[in-house]
Design an enzyme around this catalytic site. Structure first.
Site, PDB file in Angstrom:
ATOM      1  N   GLN A  22       0.885  -1.296   0.067  1.00 10.97           N
ATOM      2  CA  GLN A  22      -0.063  -0.030  -0.067  1.00 10.97           C
ATOM      3  C   GLN A  22       0.918   1.246   0.004  1.00 10.97           C
ATOM      4  O   GLN A  22       1.800   1.473   0.710  1.00 10.97           O
ATOM      5  CB  GLN A  22      -1.081   0.043   1.401  1.00 10.97           C
ATOM      6  CG  GLN A  22      -1.770   1.170   1.491  1.00 10.97           C
ATOM      7  CD  GLN A  22      -2.904   1.187   2.283  1.00 10.97           C
ATOM      8  OE1 GLN A  22      -2.530   1.656   3.585  1.00 10.97           O
ATOM      9  NE2 GLN A  22      -4.003   0.601   2.194  1.00 10.97           N
ATOM     10  N   LEU A  58       4.310  10.973   7.188  1.00 10.23           N
ATOM     11  CA  LEU A  58       2.973  10.693   6.913  1.00 10.23           C
ATOM     12  C   LEU A  58       2.168  12.211   7.365  1.00 10.23           C
ATOM     13  O   LEU A  58       2.346  12.680   8.137  1.00 10.23           O
ATOM     14  CB  LEU A  58       2.325   9.691   7.535  1.00 10.23           C
ATOM     15  CG  LEU A  58       1.070   9.261   6.957  1.00 10.23           C
ATOM     16  CD1 LEU A  58       1.095   8.504   5.576  1.00 10.23           C
ATOM     17  CD2 LEU A  58       0.496   8.075   7.769  1.00 10.23           C
ATOM     18  N   GLU A  71      -4.624  10.494   7.208  1.00 12.82           N
ATOM     19  CA  GLU A  71      -5.793  10.467   6.557  1.00 12.82           C
ATOM     20  C   GLU A  71      -6.725  11.339   7.465  1.00 12.82           C
ATOM     21  O   GLU A  71      -7.806  11.961   6.943  1.00 12.82           O
ATOM     22  CB  GLU A  71      -6.319   9.264   6.351  1.00 12.82           C
ATOM     23  CG  GLU A  71      -7.345   9.054   5.308  1.00 12.82           C
ATOM     24  CD  GLU A  71      -7.467   7.293   4.910  1.00 12.82           C
ATOM     25  OE1 GLU A  71      -8.476   7.038   4.997  1.00 12.82           O
ATOM     26  OE2 GLU A  71      -6.258   6.956   4.482  1.00 12.82           O
ATOM     27  N   ARG A 106      -7.029   4.346  -0.199  1.00  5.86           N
ATOM     28  CA  ARG A 106      -5.899   4.939  -0.312  1.00  5.86           C
ATOM     29  C   ARG A 106      -5.123   4.484  -1.493  1.00  5.86           C
ATOM     30  O   ARG A 106      -4.408   5.267  -2.471  1.00  5.86           O
ATOM     31  CB  ARG A 106      -4.784   4.243   0.684  1.00  5.86           C
ATOM     32  CG  ARG A 106      -5.150   5.117   2.150  1.00  5.86           C
ATOM     33  CD  ARG A 106      -4.325   4.169   3.164  1.00  5.86           C
ATOM     34  NE  ARG A 106      -4.744   4.857   4.482  1.00  5.86           N
ATOM     35  CZ  ARG A 106      -4.243   4.662   5.593  1.00  5.86           C
ATOM     36  NH1 ARG A 106      -3.891   3.324   5.784  1.00  5.86           N
ATOM     37  NH2 ARG A 106      -4.340   5.116   6.750  1.00  5.86           N
ATOM     38  N   HIS A 147       3.627   2.814   2.725  1.00  9.57           N
ATOM     39  CA  HIS A 147       3.092   2.645   3.843  1.00  9.57           C
ATOM     40  C   HIS A 147       2.720   1.563   4.620  1.00  9.57           C
ATOM     41  O   HIS A 147       3.177   1.422   5.853  1.00  9.57           O
ATOM     42  CB  HIS A 147       1.805   3.441   3.716  1.00  9.57           C
ATOM     43  CG  HIS A 147       1.072   3.858   5.088  1.00  9.57           C
ATOM     44  ND1 HIS A 147       1.742   4.596   6.264  1.00  9.57           N
ATOM     45  CD2 HIS A 147      -0.228   3.511   5.471  1.00  9.57           C
ATOM     46  CE1 HIS A 147       0.924   4.804   7.279  1.00  9.57           C
ATOM     47  NE2 HIS A 147      -0.326   4.016   6.837  1.00  9.57           N
ATOM     48  N   GLU A 190       1.275  -6.363  11.155  1.00  8.80           N
ATOM     49  CA  GLU A 190       1.657  -6.093  10.032  1.00  8.80           C
ATOM     50  C   GLU A 190       2.447  -7.377   9.317  1.00  8.80           C
ATOM     51  O   GLU A 190       2.626  -7.595   8.192  1.00  8.80           O
ATOM     52  CB  GLU A 190       2.587  -5.004   9.726  1.00  8.80           C
ATOM     53  CG  GLU A 190       2.381  -4.361   8.169  1.00  8.80           C
ATOM     54  CD  GLU A 190       2.785  -3.120   8.092  1.00  8.80           C
ATOM     55  OE1 GLU A 190       3.235  -2.530   6.789  1.00  8.80           O
ATOM     56  OE2 GLU A 190       3.206  -2.144   9.030  1.00  8.80           O
ATOM     57  N   ARG A 193      -5.640  -2.184   2.441  1.00  8.96           N
ATOM     58  CA  ARG A 193      -6.160  -1.707   3.923  1.00  8.96           C
ATOM     59  C   ARG A 193      -6.857  -0.506   3.813  1.00  8.96           C
ATOM     60  O   ARG A 193      -6.266   0.635   3.442  1.00  8.96           O
ATOM     61  CB  ARG A 193      -5.037  -2.090   4.887  1.00  8.96           C
ATOM     62  CG  ARG A 193      -5.376  -1.530   6.483  1.00  8.96           C
ATOM     63  CD  ARG A 193      -4.218  -1.793   7.336  1.00  8.96           C
ATOM     64  NE  ARG A 193      -3.281  -0.674   7.258  1.00  8.96           N
ATOM     65  CZ  ARG A 193      -3.571   0.467   7.426  1.00  8.96           C
ATOM     66  NH1 ARG A 193      -4.434   0.979   8.041  1.00  8.96           N
ATOM     67  NH2 ARG A 193      -2.299   1.371   7.359  1.00  8.96           N
TER      68      ARG A 193
END
Length: 573
Positions: free
Chosen positions: A235, A247, A250, A281, A347, A377, A388
């Protein structure tokens, strides 16, 4: 030196901590952490943890499950997605009772906000489902669980680096670890090992992942003969700070942030007219890449703008204070007044070590490998499928960390102490000795930079056969050159030169696995987009990829997706 514990958990992020807290008090459990536990990458999670609490507007766990399955492009195993969505309220209220300081509504309930891909009434409209503590949700959950682990007296080996798993007759019996402070190699003997070592975003040049995310646990399992699952699905988050990958959560778009191209257009209205900037995403990352290809990047360059200026200073300070701080520190601008340059950044890894709903690692023929567990993860329970949804990661960690801990407690009585191999640390002692003695060769950082450049250029948001072939040839060449890698520091204490060289071996293995898996999947699904096969192909590819190391080669196989409630259909937002 040899240490002995009934249960050893590798990784002190949220998945490892939640499992350890569940096991503590029932048996002797120890945590091994590559970094000081509260520096684990879980602390970087900003936006929130998803759960259908319905505190701000009506919500149901069935809607959450549907969004998870649809967001996964129908590759998620639906029994896992159901557990995730159904158990979310319990898990969140449990964290609240432990002391996690979530934001509150005016009447004192846990506050919730909108997040990408989360909807009401099976996709009809965005819904507020993300429980949050400003924009530092992972940080406060991790601190709370770490304090809980201290309260329970869990033994922690901090700054110990996993080198290898130890197996006996296809059963795990312990592991080998390198102590960064002394340079000593230790063996750990146990009845059960749980891997919670996180992702491996450092495969790519631009990533939101920390420097420690080098896939140590995933690579160790692969070298031990465990198949890896769905490794082609990587992703890319659409809003990393341009040039850095740090980052911008979101949550910024959940609070009303808007993505704009060079003409100031809100371009997501074209690509996802229903959810717009709150689409999943993978959808937004590809939309940004297309805008850039069609010369609508800012000043004709390879980034877009994230517009938060209309939110106002007060709202930014209350809900997005960490993000605002990042922008001021790294870019020297104020998000209340200036547009933020963003680009997609590696990510999250949807693939990893295959595990069942209780975190038990699955071997050949999907049989449980006794005593070996994986969550978080590094694992692939396949709750996220091909993509995801935001806020499902923190939820995954605590829901399945809790389940794995409970399973270990139930099984431990049946797990015997198996014998350790003779000289279990010999192979790595020899490897380290050779690294320190070698005088001629290339530095690890040179090879790492080439690897990251290859993966970023040829196996990113868009992929096609000729690019993947170039990447595969490049990575195979690097793997050969890696056999002669050299280090400058030959000391014992905190030898980061040595650990980076060892990490590079893991990253090269995982790069190779990603490329082989991506080459084989001749369709586009979720985060895996093949320009030469641009359509999703449910007839031939509604299945999970498995890849196993057999000698010097790797073998591909497949297994079906578990479908219980929702039949695959076109993914429209």
């Amino acid at each position: 030196m040899e240490f002995k514990h009934d249960v050893i958990i590798v990784g002190a992020g949220l998945a490892g901590l939640r499992a350890a807290v569940e096991v503590a008090g029932n048996t002797d459990v120890a945590l091994i952490s590559k970094v000081y536990p509260t520096r684990s990458h879980s602390g970087a999670a900003q936006g929130g943890i998803a759960g259908a609490l319905g505190n701000e507007e009506p919500d149901l766990w069935e809607w959450h499950m549907y969004d998870t399955v649809k967001g996964s492009d129908f590759l998620a195993d639906q029994d896992a997605a159901e557990i995730l969505a159904k158990d979310a309220p319990r898990a969140i209220y449990e964290l609240e009772h432990m002391g996690v300081p979530f934001n509150r509504t005016a009447d004192g309930r846990i506050a919730q906000r909108a997040f990408g891909g989360h909807t009401s009434n099976f996709g009809k409209a965005p819904v507020k489902r993300a429980c949050h503590a400003a924009d530092r949700t992972g940080r406060v959950i991790m601190d709370t669980l770490y304090f809980e682990s201290l309260r329970k007296g869990i033994k922690v080996y901090e700054e110990f680096y996993l080198l290898d798993l130890l197996m006996h007759e296809k059963r795990v019996v312990g592991l080998v670890a390198y102590e960064l402070a002394t340079g000593a190699i230790h063996t750990f003997h146990s009845r059960a090992v749980l891997l919670a070592t996180g992702g491996f975003g450092k495969v790519y040049k631009t990533t939101s992942n920390c420097f420690a995310n080098t896939g140590d646990g995933v690579s160790a399992a692969y070298r031990a003969g465990v198949s890896l699952q769905d490794m082609e699905f990587v992703q890319f988050h659409p809003t990393g700070i341009y040039g850095l990958g740090v980052l911008i959560s979101e949550a910024a778009r959940g609070e009303g942030g808007i993505l704009r191209n060079r003409y100031g257009e809100r371009f997501m209205e074209k690509y996802a007219p229903g959810l717009k900037d709150l689409a999943p995403r993978d959808v937004i990352s590809r939309a940004m890449a297309r805008e850039i290809r069609e010369e609508r990047g800012i000043h004709g360059r390879d980034f877009m703008h994230l517009d938060l200026t209309h939110l106002g200073k007060d709202r930014l300070a209350e809900k997005l204070s960490d993000i605002s701080s990042f922008v001021r520190i790294y870019l020297g601008i104020d998000p209340a007044d200036d547009l933020i340059p963003v680009q997609h950044t590696c990510h999250y890894m949807m693939g990893g070590i295959p595990a069942n709903l209780d975190g038990q690692v699955l071997g050949e023929n999907q049989q449980v490998i006794q005593g070996l567990y994986a969550v978080g993860e590094c694992a692939c329970i396949s709750v996220h499928g091909a993509n995801r949804l935001g806020c499902n990661s923190l939820l995954d960690l605590v829901v399945f960390g809790h389940r794995a801990g409970k399973r270990i407690v139930r099984e431990l009585g049946d797990l015997a102490w198996n014998p350790m191999p003779k000289e279990p640390d010999k192979s790595f002692l020899v490897k380290i000795e050779h690294l320190k003695e070698r005088q001629k060769g290339e530095s690890a950082w040179v090879l790492r930079n080439e690897m990251q450049g290859i993966m970023t250029a040829h196996c990113s948001v868009f992929r096609k056969k000729e690019d993947l072939e170039k990447a595969l040839a490049g990575i195979q060449s690097l793997m050969e050159r890696y056999e002669k890698v050299v280090i400058d520091n030959r000391g014992m204490r905190f030898n980061t030169d040595l650990t980076e060289a060892i990490e590079l071996g893991s990253l090269l293995n995982l790069s190779h696995v990603i490329l082989v898996s991506a080459m084989a999947r001749e369709e586009s699904r979720g985060a895996h987009f093949r320009e030469d096969y641009p359509e999703r192909d449910d007839q031939n590819w509604l299945k999970h990829t498995l890849i196993q190391k057999t000698g010097e080669v790797c073998r591909l196989s497949y297994k079906p997706v578990t479908i219980t409630r929702f039949e695959p259909k076109p993914r429209v937002y």
